[in-house]
Design a protein around this motif. Sequence first.
Motif: not given
Lengths: 381, 381
Positions: B60, B63, B275-276
């Motif tokens: 993650s 991102a 975004q994750y």
Amino acid sequence: MTDDLPSPALLPSGLADLLPPEAAREAALVEGMLSVFATHGYERVKPPLLEFEDSLLAGSGAAVADQTFRLMDPDSHRMMGVRSDTTPQVARIAATRLADVPRPLRLSYSGQVLRMRGSQLAPERQIAQAGIELIGVDCPEADAEVALLGVAALAAVGVTDPSLDITLPRMAPVLLDAAGVDGDLRRRLARALDRKDAAAVRELAAIAGPPAIGLTALLTAAGPADRALAALREAELPADARAIADNAASIVAAIRARAPGLRITLDPVEFRGLQYHVGVAFTLYGPGATGELARGGRYRSGEEPATGMTMYPDAVRRAAPVAPTAPRVFIPLGADEAAAAGLRAQGFITVAALSAADTPQRLRCGHILRGTAAAPIEESV
Amino acid sequence: MTDDLPSPALLPSGLADLLPPEAAREAALVEGMLSVFATHGYERVKPPLLEFEDSLLAGSGAAVADQTFRLMDPDSHRMMGVRSDTTPQVARIAATRLADVPRPLRLSYSGQVLRMRGSQLAPERQIAQAGIELIGVDCPEADAEVALLGVAALAAVGVTDPSLDITLPRMAPVLLDAAGVDGDLRRRLARALDRKDAAAVRELAAIAGPPAIGLTALLTAAGPADRALAALREAELPADARAIADNAASIVAAIRARAPGLRITLDPVEFRGLQYHVGVAFTLYGPGATGELARGGRYRSGEEPATGMTMYPDAVRRAAPVAPTAPRVFIPLGADEAAAAGLRAQGFITVAALSAADTPQRLRCGHILRGTAAAPIEESV
């Protein structure tokens, strides 16, 4: 869960994860110490982790310039530094944004600092700091206040019976200046003092002549403050060295007046430590072999006299007693939320089952919610 | 003293000093929120500010790679990054050092993150974070727990009546995938959704054909959760979009069961944010125009399902009521230290005179020690 050993395969040297329960302990210790500072009128500031290097490394910041990580600011294209000490930032705040606040100014802070390199003795490159600065006043009572607040902060987190080590970082340089010692002889004498090599100091001081000869007596006088102060009183000292000695005696007297039982040692010719100290320097040690728990002393905060103390939460955590943690209570699926809230209000930790797979054992709970009470698991099975 | 305006002449853009009393308020808010997390079984971890970039930006962390300051490690000569988000570090800890702790794993953290660039709307480059991660469990009750803990943390620091905004970051991509929309049309549709331009979405979705046509209805359904969930129920959705909708409905139901009065909004096709996120994403807003106080949602923590919430202490501080500060009591030179300690135990702040120049006015004290009591200055002159 586990301890806070570094993970060499995962993290750069000198950087570590703090795991449960140690991370919570550290945070509680920091807030406990800051709370002592707050009740004595020290108001908290929080400078950023990054600054332009020309402000970060100005004044007392110059002493830590070679330990400071540099970064390019993509916005201004100027160089920034990651703070490697908080005191220079507090000095900047005092001199600029708090310039109009009457002195003395009492400020506190807590946060992380980063250093480019660790040493063999102190490998950590990220160091937690929690400290105070007393700015705009130059008197023994001010130095006594910060030394005693360091002691009080330790007491508040359960570290009792510390010892306060006082050094006079300007004493040896002033004596060497007075004796006109410079060049190679000065370097060798400084090194001998640093190693506490009395034989070498005696030999080199004899070459240097008076008043450097007094260094041997002062070196061997290091120890309990009363004995060291007596040796300073008897020593033949030039005027500026005498002023340093008298100031130390006044500070010890001011501390003794309020903390008669505090163990104080004095090393008149020790001059290691943070390079920006100009008067007395302090180190607080815990009982036993806990290492340095705090450092401080007198310095210049911009154009102003100042004195301060930095606690090292990592070291304090190792020295402090471990408080019992609250029992964990398993809250079964669909249990009454009000009952769980009631347990939390009583000081329990509640851990909710989220699915049928969750058991008290898996959630590391020694208790389970029964009705509105926490029942020990032993009794409930 | 003064407020926390940035000092443009002194500090890089997006970096600021927090001054009294705001720095103390922020610290108290953070500890207040972490204390709520702790009583629900979330155990604190403290990852370092710096890591090797290959671990920091894995999973993650990718991102936020373009927002991460890089530094060369002088020890290993490998590149390090300054964390720009804490969640990827907690994921690393969960996957490595806490791999053997049974799941679900409840962890909390607080600390600073740095970002290379600010935006016009969010100029800050140093951001305080205080959050929780619930790792190793994928069920609506888990998402409900973290959402409600965010609400509880806000309540604990006096921010009541927040609203919880839920988005489904995967819904629009899934519908676009199902309609086989790609290339330029997909980019234009995504942009129209992002701008909430219903007319453009309608026009472009008509070109894309079903099931993209449903996007218009879902876009206009954004609002109170019940209305949006009704629109989702009525929409013709392919199976994987239906699963997303059903999951959202279950999470809302789980939250409602424990917090019937909480204001919940749902925007099914919004997909901004971290975004994750893979399932629901949460944003907590305070009452009035306080901005985002927290963000969270479901993500992948390494190989494990996870859900979490990050509180933004800066924003929480602006939204939270200001608690009255303790009165400052002037302690005259030579006054009884036990009397001052007694006042501190009663909740007063004591500020000691260090010289005859110190007056209650200069030390900003409204009270003065008289005997063993704090007398208001008005009455004592």
